[in-house]
Design an enzyme around this catalytic site. Structure first.
Site, short mmCIF file in Angstrom:
data_model
loop_
_atom_site.label_atom_id
_atom_site.label_comp_id
_atom_site.label_asym_id
_atom_site.label_seq_id
_atom_site.Cartn_x
_atom_site.Cartn_y
_atom_site.Cartn_z
N THR A 12 26.95 -49.74 34.73
CA THR A 12 27.25 -49.39 36.12
C THR A 12 28.11 -50.43 36.80
O THR A 12 29.01 -50.10 37.59
CB THR A 12 25.93 -49.22 36.90
OG1 THR A 12 25.18 -48.15 36.33
CG2 THR A 12 26.20 -48.90 38.37
N SER A 54 25.67 -47.70 29.15
CA SER A 54 24.80 -48.30 28.14
C SER A 54 23.94 -47.30 27.40
O SER A 54 23.45 -47.59 26.30
CB SER A 54 23.91 -49.38 28.78
OG SER A 54 22.94 -48.82 29.64
N THR A 86 22.07 -51.01 32.89
CA THR A 86 20.64 -51.22 33.05
C THR A 86 19.77 -50.36 32.14
O THR A 86 18.64 -50.71 31.86
CB THR A 86 20.21 -50.99 34.52
OG1 THR A 86 20.55 -49.65 34.91
CG2 THR A 86 20.89 -51.98 35.45
N ASP A 87 20.30 -49.22 31.68
CA ASP A 87 19.46 -48.31 30.89
C ASP A 87 18.98 -48.93 29.59
O ASP A 87 17.85 -48.68 29.17
CB ASP A 87 20.22 -47.00 30.59
CG ASP A 87 20.22 -46.04 31.77
OD1 ASP A 87 19.60 -46.37 32.80
OD2 ASP A 87 20.84 -44.97 31.67
#
Length: 321
Positions: A12, A54, A86-87
């Site tokens: 992101t 990600s 972040t995933d």
């Protein structure tokens, strides 16, 4: 090299909106060094490891990040900051920790709101991550996630919020804070022996259980040729008793089997009948690791063609430290 290496690993923080406003991965470099305040840019070298979101990363992409961290350490970098989606940030940060044993701090960060949105959090997180990576007290901290002002060890950090700015926790595992007044490290994380850099074995899967789960998923994964299997069970690592024979069949087939819990804290232990039976069969308890992280530990332990028994010994040794 005595400066800081900033690795752009997509996500992101580096994303762009398409014509409909949907966030997509950037094809080229994000130029994240330019986001930093002028006084923070000195001595920062930016390198790109991955362009995209990600959730699309695989082991090859993650190992590219790990290899770049190892290269920076070998070149004498003072620290590394990895800007990441972040995933799967918790996965790649933990994978790096499995390979990184030096004193150079490795700091993962990212954003929940893209730069194209009001209130984007990427610049603040990036500033905080650079501050931690440069701080003298961070030497020996290993791999951490810095997000929303908290400093979290890679071993325990998990994404808890899919959209809010304080994305990672559990907050009780934080080893420090960082804000406009500086870095405050209050503890050093538990670290374990590292593995030699090698491609993880991709044949490890997770079976997540729910109320009344049957043995079918476990049997299907074993029939599909998995080399390792992590069962995400209940409580202290409990499962429906009807699944115990399926675990026994998996062990008999030469599969490395582990048991984790869906709970955020508390870890696993053979405290109840099903958990005790799994332990007696040789299932490896995840202890404080999430199912996703036990899967990565298994994948690394199985690398290089190690047998299930050899990998089990390596995994148990790592967990014991």
């Amino acid at each position: 090299m005595s400066g800081l290496v900033l690795i752009d690993a997509g996500g992101t923080i580096a994303s762009l909106p398409d014509a409909q406003g949907v966030l997509i991965g950037r094809q080229g470099t994000a130029g994240l060094r330019d986001v930093l305040a002028r006084e923070l840019r000195d001595g920062v070298v930016e390198r790109q490891a991955y362009a995209g979101l990600s959730e699309d990363m695989g082991f090859g992409d993650a190992m590219h990040v790990a290899s770049m961290v190892a290269e920076a350490a070998a070149d004498g970098a003072a620290g590394v900051v990895v800007a990441h989606g972040t995933d799967t940030m918790e996965d790649v940060a933990f994978l790096v920790e499995l390979f990184h044993g030096g004193s150079m701090p490795v700091v993962f960060t990212g954003a929940q709101r893209a730069a194209s949105l009001p209130g984007c959090d990427g610049p603040a997180n990036l500033h905080d991550a650079v501050a931690v990576a440069r701080h003298s007290a961070a030497r020996g901290v290993g791999t951490v996630i810095v997000f929303g002002g908290r400093i979290l060890p890679a071993r325990s950090a998990r994404k808890l919020d899919s959209s809010g700015p304080e994305a990672f926790g559990p907050h009780g595992t934080a080893i420090g804070r960082v804000d406009g007044h500086g870095v405050r490290l209050t503890a050093m994380p538990k670290r374990a022996p590292v593995f030699a850099l090698a491609d993880p074995d991709p044949r490890v899967e997770i079976a997540a259980l729910g109320l009344g789960s049957s043995p079918a998923l476990i049997d299907a994964l074993v029939a599909g040729g998995v080399g390792g299997l992590v069962i995400e069970g209940f409580g202290r690592g409990n499962v429906p008793t009807q699944l115990v024979p399926a675990v026994e069949r998996a062990k008999a087939a030469g599969v490395l089997v582990g048991i984790a819990t869906h709970c955020l804290e508390g870890g696993t232990a053979p405290a109840y009948e099903s958990g005790a039976r799994l332990a007696a069969l040789g299932a490896v308890g995840a202890e404080d690791l999430s199912a996703r992280k036990l899967r990565l530990l298994f994948a690394v332990a199985l690398s290089g063609g190690r047998s299930a028994s050899e990998a089990e010994a390596r995994a148990r040794e790592w967990l014991a430290r």
